[in-house]
Write an enzyme that holds these catalytic residues in place. Structure first.
Site, mmCIF file in Angstrom:
data_model
loop_
_atom_site.group_PDB
_atom_site.id
_atom_site.type_symbol
_atom_site.label_atom_id
_atom_site.label_comp_id
_atom_site.label_asym_id
_atom_site.label_seq_id
_atom_site.Cartn_x
_atom_site.Cartn_y
_atom_site.Cartn_z
ATOM 1 C CD GLU A 6 23.567 -131.714 -57.466
ATOM 2 O OE1 GLU A 6 23.189 -132.410 -56.521
ATOM 3 O OE2 GLU A 6 24.031 -130.579 -57.313
ATOM 4 C CG HIS B 255 20.346 -129.498 -55.912
ATOM 5 N ND1 HIS B 255 19.313 -128.839 -55.278
ATOM 6 C CD2 HIS B 255 21.374 -128.602 -55.997
ATOM 7 C CE1 HIS B 255 19.686 -127.608 -54.995
ATOM 8 N NE2 HIS B 255 20.942 -127.445 -55.415
#
Length: 264
Positions: A37, A66
């Site tokens: 991420e 994220h």
């Protein structure tokens, strides 16, 4: 079944280190899971980077809060069952939070991505979501690994104990700091509070010190920049029983490129 788990890959230094490790050791594993991420300059991941990492021999890319930072990934999440967003986001968001694939030996293995709620954005309860999902998955396979992207160690350990004996491994991600509490719980579930981070060890959780420290001194917004140099890989070397799915080994990986024989 031998499984490699790699902690949050941060930017180009993290990708470089991941590839170096895979080039040297991926043949040792039957299945590989990477949290990606933060792969795109520390915030989110792109479709191009997903394809690149999967081409290196990674089976599944997990994520966390994220995953939504690069909007181009939204369509990709709907197309791929090998890049996961946390399963306990509300209905209607792109993608899926779990997948069932086969390892090199043909064994089925389920990978589940979940996100915590303590000191994190308010989303659906990971405990109730996981309990319902795991009951369905166990009808199809016994090898189940959970990436729990959460801040609080108490929440991570609570989920692991809640699911002990029902899943193979619960490992934490998100803090970018590897913990030393890897163990096998009473009913056979492997656990660690946080796998750690793959990227530069020169900064602060993967970011340049000069872009982080002023935020603590002034409380003003700062533009974070990726740190470089002294790259390390943080991960887990896991072994699961082929018949029962129980965890029989969970060891930490914490190696620099120099220790890997790759000078940088």
């Amino acid at each position: 079944m031998k499984v490699l788990v790699v902690g949050d890959v941060v930017g180009n230094p993290g990708r470089k280190t991941l590839k170096a490790y895979l080039d040297k050791y991926k043949s040792n594993y039957d299945f590989i899971i990477v949290n990606g991420e933060n792969a795109a300059a520390g915030f989110g991941i792109t479709a191009k980077l997903c394809d690149e990492i999967l081409d290196w021999g990674v089976n599944v890319i997990t994520s966390g809060n994220h995953i939504w930072d690069k909007k181009e990934i939204y369509d990709y999440l709907d197309r791929s069952n090998r890049v996961l967003r946390p399963h306990n986001y509300p209905n209607g968001v792109p993608g899926t939070g779990y997948t069932i694939l086969k390892d090199k030996k043909g064994n089925k293995i389920a990978v589940v991505s979940l996100q915590g709620r303590v000191f994190m954005p308010p989303i659906d309860c990971p405990f109730t979501v996981a309990n319902k999902l795991i009951a369905e998955i166990r009808k199809e396979c016994k090898h189940i690994i959970i990436d729990f992207h959460a801040e609080a160690t108490s929440e991570k350990l609570a989920l692991a104990n809640y699911l002990d004996g029902k899943v193979s491994v619960v490992y934490g991600t998100h803090t970018h700091v590897q913990t030393a509490d890897n163990k096998i719980l009473l009913e056979g579930t492997g656990y660690i509070s946080d796998v750690g981070m793959t990227g530069s060890d020169n900064g602060i959780i993967g970011m340049n010190k000069e872009s982080i420290i002023p935020k603590f001194l002034t409380a003003l917004p700062q533009k974070f920049e990726i740190a470089e140099g002294k790259e390390r890989i943080n991960g887990l070397d896991i072994e699961l029983d082929d018949e029962t799915g129980e965890c029989i080994k969970i060891e930490r990986i914490n190696l620099s490129l120099i220790e890997l024989g790759i000078f940088n």
